[in-house]
Design an enzyme around this catalytic site. Structure first.
Site, PDB file in Angstrom:
ATOM      1  N   ASP A  75       0.816  -1.160  -0.092  1.00 35.32           N
ATOM      2  CA  ASP A  75      -0.024   0.190   0.018  1.00 35.32           C
ATOM      3  C   ASP A  75       0.962   1.310  -0.055  1.00 35.32           C
ATOM      4  OD1 ASP A  75      -2.196   1.611   0.356  1.00 35.32           O
ATOM      5  OD2 ASP A  75      -1.993   1.764   2.357  1.00 35.32           O
TER       6      ASP A  75
ATOM      7  N   ASP B 177      -0.191   4.916   1.505  1.00 34.68           N
ATOM      8  CA  ASP B 177      -0.129   5.800   2.655  1.00 34.68           C
ATOM      9  C   ASP B 177       0.190   5.283   3.850  1.00 34.68           C
ATOM     10  OD1 ASP B 177      -0.706   8.397   1.482  1.00 34.68           O
ATOM     11  OD2 ASP B 177      -2.798   7.363   0.577  1.00 34.68           O
TER      12      ASP B 177
ATOM     13  N   ASP C 100      -1.432  -0.975   6.109  1.00 35.07           N
ATOM     14  CA  ASP C 100      -1.794  -0.301   7.354  1.00 35.07           C
ATOM     15  C   ASP C 100      -3.107  -0.560   8.174  1.00 35.07           C
ATOM     16  OD1 ASP C 100      -3.246   2.468   7.307  1.00 35.07           O
ATOM     17  OD2 ASP C 100      -2.305   1.808   5.496  1.00 35.07           O
TER      18      ASP C 100
END
Length: 436
Positions: free
Chosen positions: A39, A41, A274
């Protein structure tokens, strides 16, 4: 007993945990992993607290200026460290609760608390469903309208952390013949500028493919959206996609076409993210990928665990709990008074150890002796977890991670409460034999 507990703690018992370590929920050998996915961000790009403050302030001003909330809200500022991930909020009548699992939800939770505080303080009645919707919409506007992207692009140095380490991780994997891909909900222009800042202008050469505006978690579950190719300027092309080419940028799409076009299936793929739901859950449960959770809070929590204050408080709490369990057999008035004093002391220690992490909510991983909801989801949806992607630099590319065996309640660990009371037999057991 307290002296015995402190004597049992060997010198140097603190600082045993490494904040830069990787922790395993399942056994996984990196030697078996051929493909690494990321990912963007809060996985490749870690952001400073200043970003949360900007999100909070902008959403607060939207509430005041567009939603006509009281101007007195302007006195509230963002408080770093106020909220933690994993909290729940009742956003509608009935059993449904909103789970705040995203790192971007920290300013949202703080704004929600600030507005509720203002309303209660000023005796203003409110509907919590409508209140949450307004705040959620204000926060969403900050993201959807691209305001946040402009802040970051304008001052990369101030907002993005650990850029050099990200380059080192990616470069090392490529040098060991690993394939890399990126799946993010962020737009290409934003990702491109961020990756150029962290990795360099040729960052795309490291990746076999890049997928932007993927609309996770729908990307993992919805088959309908096709892939679209972007040209070098980020303009959308309408050609049918029959293959995913190295160095090209793709928009939207879905995991089922991704798997069909790449053939990347099962445990040879390790994907890092995250968000436990949007990034990891479906990949692990439905598709058999290995998963790595990025948990930035881990670094701070481990530093707290490593302190002498925490170690001594926790150890004495365990011993005191053991004493309470074993000595409750004495029911005379004097003994009962002693037990009450011990119970009060135990509760004070529990509160102390909890407040070391966060005065409002405690640890992100544990509520007293129970794992939090976030912690249980972390164990369920990730094979390994770490504070940042840079932790990979501490391990060989063929390293095997082994989970620690943690005792179940019915097993016999040498916990401090048992050590300190000599593994005494539980009271009454011999007297209860006749029940069996």
């Amino acid at each position: 007993m307290k002296k015995l507990v402190y004597d049992l703690l060997p010198p140097g018992v603190c600082n045993l945990l490494n904040p830069a370590a990787i922790y395993a929920n399942n056994e996984i050998s990196l030697g078996d992993v051929e493909i690494y996915g990321f990912d963007y961000d809060y996985t490749l790009a870690q952001y400073s607290n200043l970003l949360h403050s900007m999100i909070f302030n902008t959403a607060r001003d939207i509430l005041i200026e567009q939603f006509k909330y009281p101007e007195g809200l302007a006195k509230y500022d963002y408080i770093p460290g106020f909220a933690i991930r994993g909290l729940h909020y009742d956003v509608q009548k009935g059993p449904s609760l909103k789970q705040f699992m995203d790192i971007f939800s920290l300013p949202e939770m703080t704004l929600l608390s600030s507005v509720i505080d203002y309303f209660i303080t000023h005796g203003i009645e409110f509907d919590q469903v409508h209140l949450y919707k307004d705040i959620s919409d204000a926060i969403r506007d900050v993201h959807v309208k691209g305001v946040m992207y402009k802040w970051i692009e304008k001052d990369m140095e101030q907002y993005i952390l650990h850029g050099d380490e990200i380059y080192a991780v990616l470069n090392r994997l490529v040098n060991h013949k690993k394939k890399l891909f990126l799946i993010t909900n962020s737009p290409f222009s934003f990702v491109d500028k961020g990756m150029k800042h962290m990795v360099g202008k040729n960052w795309r050469d490291l990746f076999d493919m890049v997928i932007v505006q993927a609309d996770k978690p729908n990307f993992f579950t919805d088959r309908r959206k096709p892939f679209r190719k972007l040209d070098d300027n980020g303009s959308l092309q309408w050609d049918k996609i029959n293959q995913l080419e190295k160095g090209k940028i793709y928009k939207e799409g879905n995991l089922f076409d991704f798997l069909r076009l790449t053939g990347w299936r099962g445990s040879k793929v390790l994907y890092f993210g995250d968000h436990l739901y949007s990034d990891l859950a479906d990949l692990m449960l439905r598709h058999g990928w290995r998963t790595g959770a990025i948990v930035p809070e881990l670094e701070t929590e481990i530093r707290i665990i490593n302190t002498e204050q925490y170690m001594h408080s926790l150890t004495w709490q365990q011993a005191l709990t053991g004493l309470l369990e074993r000595m409750q057999m004495y029911q005379d008035a004097e003994s009962k008074q002693v037990l009450l004093e011990w119970m009060k002391e135990r509760q004070e220690i529990r509160s102390l150890t909890k407040n070391l992490f966060n005065p409002q909510f405690g640890s992100i991983f544990r509520t007293f002796h129970n794992p939090t909801y976030f912690s249980r989801r972390l164990v369920r949806f990730s094979d390994i977890y770490m504070a940042s992607i840079s932790c990979l630099l501490n391990y060989d590319v063929n390293f095997t991670f082994y989970p620690r065996r943690t005792p179940l309640q019915h097993e016999a660990p040498l916990w401090m409460d048992q050590l300190c009371t000599g593994c005494m037999k539980t009271p009454f057991l011999e007297e209860m034999v006749h029940i069996r």
